[in-house]
Design a protein around this motif. Structure first.
Motif, PDB file in Angstrom:
ATOM      1  N   PRO A 337       0.827  -1.213   0.000  1.00 51.23           N
ATOM      2  CA  PRO A 337       0.000   0.000   0.000  1.00 51.23           C
ATOM      3  C   PRO A 337       0.860   1.262   0.000  1.00 51.23           C
ATOM      4  N   CYS A 338       0.369   2.275  -0.700  1.00 53.66           N
ATOM      5  CA  CYS A 338       1.093   3.532  -0.766  1.00 53.66           C
ATOM      6  C   CYS A 338       0.711   4.393   0.406  1.00 53.66           C
ATOM      7  N   THR A 339       1.709   4.796   1.163  1.00 53.62           N
ATOM      8  CA  THR A 339       1.451   5.621   2.338  1.00 53.62           C
ATOM      9  C   THR A 339       2.092   6.998   2.144  1.00 53.62           C
ATOM     10  N   HIS A 357      -1.872   6.638  -1.659  1.00 56.21           N
ATOM     11  CA  HIS A 357      -2.979   6.143  -2.462  1.00 56.21           C
ATOM     12  C   HIS A 357      -3.559   4.847  -1.925  1.00 56.21           C
ATOM     13  N   GLY A 358      -2.988   4.306  -0.880  1.00 50.00           N
ATOM     14  CA  GLY A 358      -3.446   3.012  -0.400  1.00 50.00           C
ATOM     15  C   GLY A 358      -3.036   1.910  -1.340  1.00 50.00           C
ATOM     16  N   SER A 359      -3.709   0.769  -1.245  1.00 50.39           N
ATOM     17  CA  SER A 359      -3.362  -0.366  -2.102  1.00 50.39           C
ATOM     18  C   SER A 359      -4.008  -0.215  -3.466  1.00 50.39           C
ATOM     19  N   VAL A 372       4.757   5.058  -5.668  1.00 40.26           N
ATOM     20  CA  VAL A 372       5.221   3.982  -4.794  1.00 40.26           C
ATOM     21  C   VAL A 372       5.041   2.618  -5.454  1.00 40.26           C
ATOM     22  N   PHE A 373       3.915   2.454  -6.184  1.00 37.36           N
ATOM     23  CA  PHE A 373       3.648   1.195  -6.868  1.00 37.36           C
ATOM     24  C   PHE A 373       4.816   0.831  -7.800  1.00 37.36           C
TER      25      PHE A 373
END
Lengths: 596, 406
Positions: A337-339, A357-359, A372-373
């Motif tokens: 998950p993007c924090t 963005h979360g997962s 991050v992804f």
């Protein structure tokens, strides 16, 4: 002894020696080498007079003129007819700003060819012509000749311009029948297709006297007619080209490329700021030249192929496809998950969204352009494999467009880092940056446009090109001149489908960054990018996408230097271009088909 | 025609007449352009014919006036010619140098007059009896230096060389030992040979041998050798110190073919014209190089090329033969004359005519550097013709006066 060396006797001896010397020299010149000089004397008064070929013109895909030949009033000086050099120099300085010293040296250098005309000024404008013509009676040495010059109807960077041949070029092409007065393409298409455009000059054999004056002894025989150059028909659509140029906001530097997805033909090609090539057609004055060449915005730089920049997020489509191809991710794999960032080693890599963005799935990662992804994805890639994949997709590689001096760009590999940063630097950090199109990577807007056109075309990459055909006394198609136009991108159909889905969401799904590019009545796929370059200056804004009705039609790339975010700056412009295409070009096409 | 005296040198006079006729004939061809069947004759030839008649009348008067008058006129004429050389420097340039006075269509070149006046003046000054050799040379140099200095700033290099050559001939006629003349020219030989070490060594050894043979003092020998070695040592440095364009100018002067469209153009065209004449030539008025105007100035400095082209080796050899006999006759006159002043003057006149003829023909066939020296008696030009004829006239006058004075 004394009597022998009497002065009169010495004089006689000297006389005899001198005359023996003269007689023997004459004997050698007239009797031994007589035939040789006889032949030279016969050749001495036969001259080849050049009849210049007409250079081919350039048209757009609908045969609308882009570059044409127009009559040009050129002023010539015949030194033999000069009456008063001083007043002539003043006259030329007053009307043309020609330095008197220059006239003086021209006349001096041609003193033995005084009947040969010397080109003094090209492209005399109407006012000067009227003014000069009134006084031409007083200066019989001056005369106007109507010749042709180029007129560039659309200011652009791809046609280039012609100029007088210089010493280097002349030594290279003199075997091909150029003269020192020939024009030659200096840049752009004029240079790339010089061979087609130039044609072949004709010759006329005339008998002249020493000053070059024709004696009309054997006229009208021995004429070899010139072979005119071929005209170029481009893939470019001049309406779209003009429109694309006009929607680009003033004061911003950048580039626009529009490619016909099915053929690889370039429909619009614009680099901003631009300049008027017609100013190169007259004797350009120093101030104008300095203004143009010292302008910090570099109007002469063709940003479409000669400028290379970090692509930023528009590169993520490629990172996603290598992830899918190498099995590092799948369509549904929700990764870490993007924090708002990711800690790699002792360095924190930020996502553009601080909130995170979360997962996300890969499609959604493209939609919101989550950094991050892709950071996480890149950790599982091998850098050298990554470079090979990039090259196989024709990024950071020359596209092979039909223009001179295209730049390659850069995508580094391990060896490159070792060479530039030393042995012990880790390559993880740079690799993470490369995955989102930042860091050392540099690509040209055209490479990006061609890549997205290939994505739209089911992975079939077609070499972008401007020429459709050359017409004239024969027709040559672009594909006759080039082999290996089409290559398949190293991606599977499934990967392509996932990427398409992601790119569709960027423009059409809620939260997508490219919503501004949407077009009523058609589907737009695309990707935004905001590439950091210098610390402190705004990001480069990118948008690249393609327009699909029944089938994919065109790919559009908009690049704006330091203009902020791709979604807010570049995407609306791409949207306008696609809308114009939809309203004016595609609808006309369907109308024409319906009328048939 | 002019006199019944048995002392009149008819041979010399007839040779002069032949040369003058050949000149008018050659100028007629040189000023005619024949292309196809159209002729275009410029008026140079009849102007030259008028000059010739005028010159013959002048010679007639020269033979008639008493010799004392001429003798009195030498000093004023010398001073007058110096004045004209000064004045001409302040006139506007013609063809890039201050050489000409212009009266309507007549061009007058004061350096032409200065040549004859200077020769007569030198002869007068150095012929006084009981003068030492050093004093003769010093006076000769001084009298020559004034006009040479004025002419070199015109600039006219060729004419100054003419002055120097005739001065050397006059020294020889004044019984200055040849070894001194060799010493005078030795620095020039040093400069020429300094570029090839072997030649220079041969030259210096030869010089020393000759100096010893002629019993020059050891001090004199040492000074001469030191000066020559010094000159040959600094010449390469001076050459290196010249700017490239200056070097090029000197090189193209020595070898004009290095600049085929500039300085070498005339030489190349002249060689083509003469060479293409072959054995018998292309025929009167039929020279193609001339008709197509490849040769500039073909009625003045390059008139020999017209003769060579149209009359071939045979024609130009005949001209050379006439010139040779003419000059031979002049050198015989040097031997015949007993009055020292006249002997010296005749030597000077003979040397200056021979040198001009040699340089002009040599330049036309490309074996000597180009200088603006016309061909005596043949080239178009009034002042030149007048002075050269007067010079010959002076020699004939000397011969005529033999027996009246010791």
């Amino acid at each position: 002894m004394k009597t022998n060396l009497d002065p009169p006797n010495v004089f006689k001896i000297i006389l005899a020696v001198l005359f023996l010397f003269l007689i023997s020299s004459l004997f050698e010149l007239q009797i031994i080498k007589g035939n040789y000089y006889h032949q030279i004397a016969e050749r001495n008064f036969v001259r080849l007079n050049r009849i210049p070929a007409t250079r081919g013109e350039i048209y757009d895909r609908n045969y609308k003129p882009v570059v044409i030949n127009i009559p040009s009033l050129n002023l010539y000086l015949t030194p033999a007819k000069i009456k008063n050099v001083k007043s002539l120099m003043q006259f030329l300085q007053f009307n043309y700003g020609i330095d008197p010293a220059e006239v003086d040296s021209l006349v001096y250098n041609n003193r033995f060819r005084s009947y040969q005309d010397i080109l003094i000024a090209e492209n005399t404008d109407y006012d000067t012509m009227m003014r000069v013509s009134e006084d031409l009676n007083y200066y019989p040495s001056l005369n106007f000749k109507v010749e042709t010059t180029r007129q560039y109807l659309i200011p652009n960077h791809f046609t280039g311009y012609v100029g007088r041949i210089n010493a280097d070029e002349y030594s290279r092409v003199k075997e091909e029948g150029y003269s020192i007065n020939s024009s030659i393409g200096k840049t752009g298409l004029e240079k790339y297709y010089e061979v087609l455009l130039h044609g072949k000059d004709g010759n006329e054999i005339i008998q002249v006297d020493a000053t070059g004056k024709s004696l009309n002894l054997f006229k009208n025989n021995l004429v070899q007619q010139p072979e005119n150059g071929l005209s170029l028909v481009l893939t470019m659509d001049s309406d779209l080209q003009k429109y694309a140029s006009s929607v680009f906001p003033g004061g911003v530097n950048g580039a626009i490329a529009v490619i016909d997805v099915k053929t690889g033909g370039i429909l619009a090609y614009s680099s901003k700021p631009d300049f008027d090539q017609n100013m190169m057609m007259t004797k350009i004055n120093k101030d104008d030249w300095n203004r143009i060449s010292n302008d910090p915005n570099k109007p002469m730089l063709d940003r479409v192929i000669h400028g290379v920049y970090p692509p930023g997020s528009v590169f993520k489509a490629l990172t996603a496809s290598i992830g899918l191809e190498r099995g590092v991710i799948t369509q549904y794999s929700l990764d870490r998950p993007c924090t708002g960032g990711l800690m790699i080693g002792n360095r924190f890599f930020r996502c553009w969204s601080r909130a995170g963005h979360g997962s996300l799935s890969v499609e959604d990662a493209l939609r919101v352009s989550c950094d991050v992804f892709f950071y996480d994805l890149s950790l599982k890639l091998n850098l050298d494999d990554f470079q090979k994949f990039v090259f196989a997709n024709h990024l950071a590689q020359r596209t092979g467009i039909d223009l001179p001096n295209e730049r390659q760009g850069l995508f580094p590999n391990t060896a490159w880092y070792k060479k530039h940063y030393g042995k012990y630097t880790g390559i993880i950090g740079p690799k993470v940056n490369l995955s989102i199109g930042q860091g050392e990577i540099q690509v040209s807007p055209l490479q990006i446009c061609a890549y997205y056109a290939a994505l739209a075309n089911n992975g079939k990459w077609i070499r972008p090109h401007l020429l459709d055909r050359a017409i004239g006394n024969k027709t040559i198609l672009y594909r006759d001149l080039n082999q290996k136009l089409v290559t398949q991108l190293p991606v599977s159909a499934n990967t392509l489908r996932i990427i398409h889905e992601g790119l569709y969401k960027v423009v059409n799904a809620p939260g997508g960054t490219g919503g501004a590019a949407r077009v009523e009545g058609a589907d737009v796929y695309g990707k935004t990018g905001s590439a950091e370059n210098h610390v402190g200056s705004p990001t480069h804004a990118w948008f690249v996408g393609y327009y699909v009705t029944d089938t994919p039609q065109i790919a559009v790339c908009v690049f704006m230097e330091n203009a902020g975010h791709g979604g807010s700056s570049a995407a609306p412009i791409a949207g306008q271009i696609m809308r114009y295409y939809h309203d004016h070009i595609e609808n006309n096409k369907t109308k024409m088909v319906a009328e048939k | 025609m002019f006199t019944k005296s048995k002392n009149f040198d008819w041979t010399l006079f007839v040779l002069l007449l032949i040369l003058l006729m050949m000149g008018v004939f050659a100028i007629y061809s040189a000023s005619t352009t024949k292309i196809g069947d159209t002729y275009n004759v410029k008026n140079f030839w009849w102007k030259q014919a008028i000059f010739v008649i005028f010159v013959l009348l002048t010679l007639y008067f020269l033979f008639r006036i008493p010799f004392a008058v001429i003798d009195l006129l030498i000093v004023p004429a010398y001073i007058f010619s110096l004045l004209t050389l000064v004045v001409v420097l302040f006139l506007p340039t013609i063809n890039g140098s201050h050489r000409w006075f212009q009266f309507g269509f007549l061009h007058f070149q004061p350096s032409e007059m200065a040549k004859l006046c200077t020769i007569l003046m030198v002869a007068k000054i150095i012929s006084k009896p009981y003068m030492g050799e050093l004093s003769i040379m010093l006076r000769g140099f001084l009298v020559t230096l004034l006009p040479v200095a004025l002419i070199i700033i015109e600039p006219d290099f060729g004419t100054t060389v003419v002055f120097c050559i005739s001065l050397l001939a006059m020294f020889a006629a004044a019984d200055i030992p040849f070894i001194y003349i060799l010493l005078i020219v030795s620095p020039i030989l040093s400069i020429i040979t300094s570029f090839y070490l072997l030649y220079f060594i041969i030259f210096i050894l030869l010089l020393i041998y000759l100096l010893i043979k002629y019993r020059l003092s050891w001090v004199g020998i040492s000074i001469a050798v030191v000066i020559n070695v010094f000159i040959s040592l600094i010449t390469p440095f001076i050459w290196q110190g010249l700017k490239t364009y200056q070097q090029n100018r000197i090189l193209t002067f020595l070898d004009p073919t290095l600049d085929p469209l500039g300085a070498g153009y005339q030489i190349i065209q002249a060689k083509i014209a003469i060479g293409s004449g072959s054995i018998l030539g292309k025929g009167f008025l039929l020279g193609t190089q001339k008709n197509m105007n490849f040769l500039p100035e073909h009625h003045t400095d390059f008139i020999f090329s017209v003769i060579g082209e149209e009359f071939g080796f045979v024609g130009s050899s005949i001209l050379l033969l006439v010139f040779f006999m003419f000059l031979w006759r002049l050198s015989l006159a040097v031997g015949k004359l007993n009055v020292r002043e006249r002997k010296i003057a005749t030597a000077g006149i003979m040397a200056y005519l021979s040198f001009q003829i040699f340089i002009n023909i040599g330049m036309n066939i490309g074996v000597v550097p180009t200088t603006g020296i016309p061909l005596p008696f043949i080239s178009y030009g009034g002042s030149n013709l007048l002075i050269n004829s007067l010079a010959v006239g002076m020699v004939m006058k000397y011969l005529l006066e033999r027996g009246f004075m010791k």
